[in-house]
Design a protein around this motif. Structure first.
Motif, mmCIF file in Angstrom:
data_model
loop_
_atom_site.group_PDB
_atom_site.id
_atom_site.type_symbol
_atom_site.label_atom_id
_atom_site.label_comp_id
_atom_site.label_asym_id
_atom_site.label_seq_id
_atom_site.Cartn_x
_atom_site.Cartn_y
_atom_site.Cartn_z
ATOM 1 N N LEU A 1 0.828 -1.206 0.000
ATOM 2 C CA LEU A 1 0.000 0.000 0.000
ATOM 3 C C LEU A 1 0.858 1.250 0.000
ATOM 4 O O LEU A 1 0.589 2.210 -0.732
ATOM 5 N N SER A 2 1.930 1.242 0.806
ATOM 6 C CA SER A 2 2.803 2.406 0.880
ATOM 7 C C SER A 2 3.452 2.685 -0.473
ATOM 8 O O SER A 2 3.547 3.843 -0.908
ATOM 9 N N ARG A 3 3.874 1.635 -1.167
ATOM 10 C CA ARG A 3 4.507 1.822 -2.480
ATOM 11 C C ARG A 3 3.507 2.385 -3.491
ATOM 12 O O ARG A 3 3.840 3.279 -4.276
ATOM 13 N N MET A 4 2.274 1.868 -3.461
ATOM 14 C CA MET A 4 1.257 2.397 -4.382
ATOM 15 C C MET A 4 0.967 3.862 -4.089
ATOM 16 O O MET A 4 0.823 4.685 -5.008
ATOM 17 N N ALA A 5 0.846 4.201 -2.805
ATOM 18 C CA ALA A 5 0.550 5.587 -2.441
ATOM 19 C C ALA A 5 1.680 6.513 -2.883
ATOM 20 O O ALA A 5 1.431 7.626 -3.378
ATOM 21 N N LYS A 6 2.938 6.061 -2.737
ATOM 22 C CA LYS A 6 4.077 6.886 -3.149
ATOM 23 C C LYS A 6 4.111 7.052 -4.667
ATOM 24 O O LYS A 6 4.493 8.116 -5.170
ATOM 25 N N THR A 7 3.697 6.005 -5.396
ATOM 26 C CA THR A 7 3.620 6.113 -6.855
ATOM 27 C C THR A 7 2.604 7.177 -7.253
ATOM 28 O O THR A 7 2.862 8.024 -8.120
ATOM 29 N N LEU A 8 1.438 7.147 -6.609
ATOM 30 C CA LEU A 8 0.401 8.141 -6.904
ATOM 31 C C LEU A 8 0.861 9.542 -6.513
ATOM 32 O O LEU A 8 0.558 10.528 -7.203
ATOM 33 N N GLU A 9 1.609 9.644 -5.408
ATOM 34 C CA GLU A 9 2.123 10.949 -4.991
ATOM 35 C C GLU A 9 3.118 11.480 -6.020
ATOM 36 O O GLU A 9 3.097 12.665 -6.372
ATOM 37 N N ALA A 10 3.986 10.591 -6.526
ATOM 38 C CA ALA A 10 4.965 11.003 -7.533
ATOM 39 C C ALA A 10 4.288 11.461 -8.818
ATOM 40 O O ALA A 10 4.820 12.317 -9.537
ATOM 41 N N GLN A 11 3.114 10.912 -9.096
ATOM 42 C CA GLN A 11 2.361 11.302 -10.291
ATOM 43 C C GLN A 11 1.543 12.573 -10.065
ATOM 44 O O GLN A 11 0.904 13.076 -10.991
ATOM 45 N N GLY A 12 1.547 13.078 -8.836
ATOM 46 C CA GLY A 12 0.881 14.345 -8.552
ATOM 47 C C GLY A 12 -0.615 14.252 -8.315
ATOM 48 O O GLY A 12 -1.299 15.285 -8.323
ATOM 49 N N VAL A 13 -1.151 13.035 -8.089
ATOM 50 C CA VAL A 13 -2.602 12.915 -7.904
ATOM 51 C C VAL A 13 -3.006 12.787 -6.434
ATOM 52 O O VAL A 13 -4.192 12.895 -6.113
ATOM 53 N N VAL A 14 -2.033 12.558 -5.525
ATOM 54 C CA VAL A 14 -2.342 12.539 -4.091
ATOM 55 C C VAL A 14 -1.236 13.267 -3.338
ATOM 56 O O VAL A 14 -0.123 13.446 -3.845
ATOM 57 N N ARG A 15 -1.561 13.682 -2.110
ATOM 58 C CA ARG A 15 -0.586 14.232 -1.174
ATOM 59 C C ARG A 15 -0.557 13.348 0.055
ATOM 60 O O ARG A 15 -1.613 12.932 0.556
ATOM 61 N N ILE A 16 0.625 13.071 0.584
ATOM 62 C CA ILE A 16 0.780 12.281 1.801
ATOM 63 C C ILE A 16 1.363 13.177 2.880
ATOM 64 O O ILE A 16 2.364 13.864 2.663
ATOM 65 N N GLY A 17 0.724 13.178 4.049
ATOM 66 C CA GLY A 17 1.216 13.981 5.164
ATOM 67 C C GLY A 17 0.952 13.268 6.477
ATOM 68 O O GLY A 17 0.461 12.134 6.506
ATOM 69 N N THR A 18 1.288 13.899 7.574
ATOM 70 C CA THR A 18 1.050 13.315 8.888
ATOM 71 C C THR A 18 -0.316 13.725 9.406
ATOM 72 O O THR A 18 -0.842 14.789 9.053
ATOM 73 N N VAL B 1 -3.500 10.509 3.537
ATOM 74 C CA VAL B 1 -3.366 10.761 2.115
ATOM 75 C C VAL B 1 -4.650 11.406 1.613
ATOM 76 O O VAL B 1 -5.740 11.053 2.057
ATOM 77 N N GLU B 2 -4.514 12.388 0.725
ATOM 78 C CA GLU B 2 -5.674 13.072 0.160
ATOM 79 C C GLU B 2 -5.435 13.354 -1.315
ATOM 80 O O GLU B 2 -4.288 13.392 -1.783
ATOM 81 N N LEU B 3 -6.506 13.545 -2.055
ATOM 82 C CA LEU B 3 -6.394 13.836 -3.475
ATOM 83 C C LEU B 3 -5.918 15.267 -3.699
ATOM 84 O O LEU B 3 -6.276 16.182 -2.958
ATOM 85 N N THR B 4 -5.112 15.448 -4.738
ATOM 86 C CA THR B 4 -4.763 16.786 -5.209
ATOM 87 C C THR B 4 -5.823 17.222 -6.220
ATOM 88 O O THR B 4 -6.674 16.416 -6.623
ATOM 89 N N PRO B 5 -5.806 18.486 -6.649
ATOM 90 C CA PRO B 5 -6.749 18.886 -7.705
ATOM 91 C C PRO B 5 -6.662 17.991 -8.941
ATOM 92 O O PRO B 5 -7.681 17.642 -9.538
ATOM 93 N N ALA B 6 -5.429 17.597 -9.325
ATOM 94 C CA ALA B 6 -5.282 16.698 -10.469
ATOM 95 C C ALA B 6 -5.910 15.343 -10.177
ATOM 96 O O ALA B 6 -6.510 14.713 -11.061
ATOM 97 N N GLY B 7 -5.780 14.886 -8.945
ATOM 98 C CA GLY B 7 -6.392 13.618 -8.565
ATOM 99 C C GLY B 7 -7.906 13.674 -8.620
ATOM 100 O O GLY B 7 -8.566 12.704 -9.016
#
Length: 309
Positions: free
Chosen positions: A78-95, A105-111
């Motif tokens: 799951l962590s690897r998938m989330a980081k892939t989506l973050e690298a593509q600019g469709v999600v943001r990961i924070g604390t 994790v939340e969607l970006t405008p592009a997401g």
């Protein structure tokens, strides 16, 4: 605690379920690396969908822990998938602001743009599948799918024996108290709830039902007198009702009563809980005169147990 049936599942039933799974996953394109014609596989597309669903519920994204529980995924995967989506600019990961040990994790405008298009394409695919059927056939299919989903949800729920003082046990009892407090004209006093020592070890039992890691139902058994047990607080979360879960909890309580050496179980219920009365009668309980003076009781039931020691 998952009880196995005494008879094995017939091979033809196993084959039918597997055959349906193979057909449906192929028919909707689940094996395609470009699910719904978009540039990502089904796993990533589903993760985006769940992130959007969690964001709608909370307004500030969803924790990776909750996603892991909801999707049944390995934490590393799951962590690897989330980081892939973050690298593509469709999600943001924070604390998590409430707990910096958790990541959210939340969607970006592009997401959000992508998930909107994903939903449009998924709706078009579903409409296309249904379009060639007549109205009666569509009604038959959608009813059958709703039934299948209900039964598969029930099959995936686990019922576990827990200590009466466990956090999940007391949390379920809080849910029970809030529910019936809203339904009883006179309200409900939480001092009427079973005490942990009454439903633990030799004294009784407490069961919690879990769906995807969430406690969704409970039921308690305590000793009433030698050879007689009392069932209390059979409760199902509103999100899990009409699955048949209350009957499953009741069956576990009856098995526990046999294991405790009870020949009979009794219970009472309030006049407004007509659905509970109907369930008890359907499960073999007979209405009896009052066996205890209980402020919230207007109907009393009893069942003699087969196989009691």
């Amino acid at each position: 605690m998952r009880r196995e049936n005494t008879e094995p599942v017939p091979a033809e039933q196993v084959a039918t379920l597997r055959r349906f799974n193979r057909y449906f996953t192929r028919r909707i394109g689940a094996l395609d690396d470009h699910y719904l014609g978009q540039d990502r596989p089904l796993g990533e597309a589903r993760l985006l969908f769940e992130i959007e669903s969690g964001d709608i519920e909370s307004g500030d994204g969803v924790s990776l822990r909750e996603l892991r529980s909801r999707l049944g995924l390995d934490a590393g995967y799951l962590s690897r998938m989330a980081k892939t989506l973050e690298a593509q600019g469709v999600v943001r990961i924070g604390t998590d602001p409430a707990d910096n040990r958790l990541r959210r994790v939340e969607l970006t405008p592009a997401g959000r743009v992508e998930i909107k298009e994903q939903n449009r394409r998924a709706n078009a695919l579903a409409a296309g599948l249904l379009d060639t059927l007549s109205e009666p056939q569509r009604a038959e299919l959608t009813h059958a799918m709703a039934t299948a989903q209900r039964l598969l949800r029930l099959a995936a729920i686990t019922v576990t024996l827990v200590d009466g003082a466990a956090e999940d046990a007391r949390g379920c009892l809080d849910g029970y108290a809030a529910d019936i407090g809203a339904r009883f004209p006179e309200g409900f006093d939480k001092s009427d709830l079973v005490r942990p020592e009454e439903v633990t070890g030799d004294a009784g039992a407490f069961f919690v039902a879990y769906e995807e890691g969430r406690p969704m139902a409970c039921g308690a058994l305590r000793t009433l007198e030698p050879g007689v047990g009392e069932i209390r607080h059979v409760w199902v979360h509103p999100e899990a009702r009409r699955l048949g879960l209350a009957r499953r909890i009741l069956a576990e309580l009856e098995r526990a009563a046999v294991e405790h050496g009870f020949d009979v179980v009794r219970l009472d219920t309030h006049a407004v809980l007509t659905e509970a009365q109907a369930m008890y009668r359907a499960c073999g309980y007979t209405e009896i005169p009052a066996y205890v003076d209980h402020v919230y009781a207007s109907h009393w039931f009893e069942k003699r147990l087969a196989g009691a020691r």
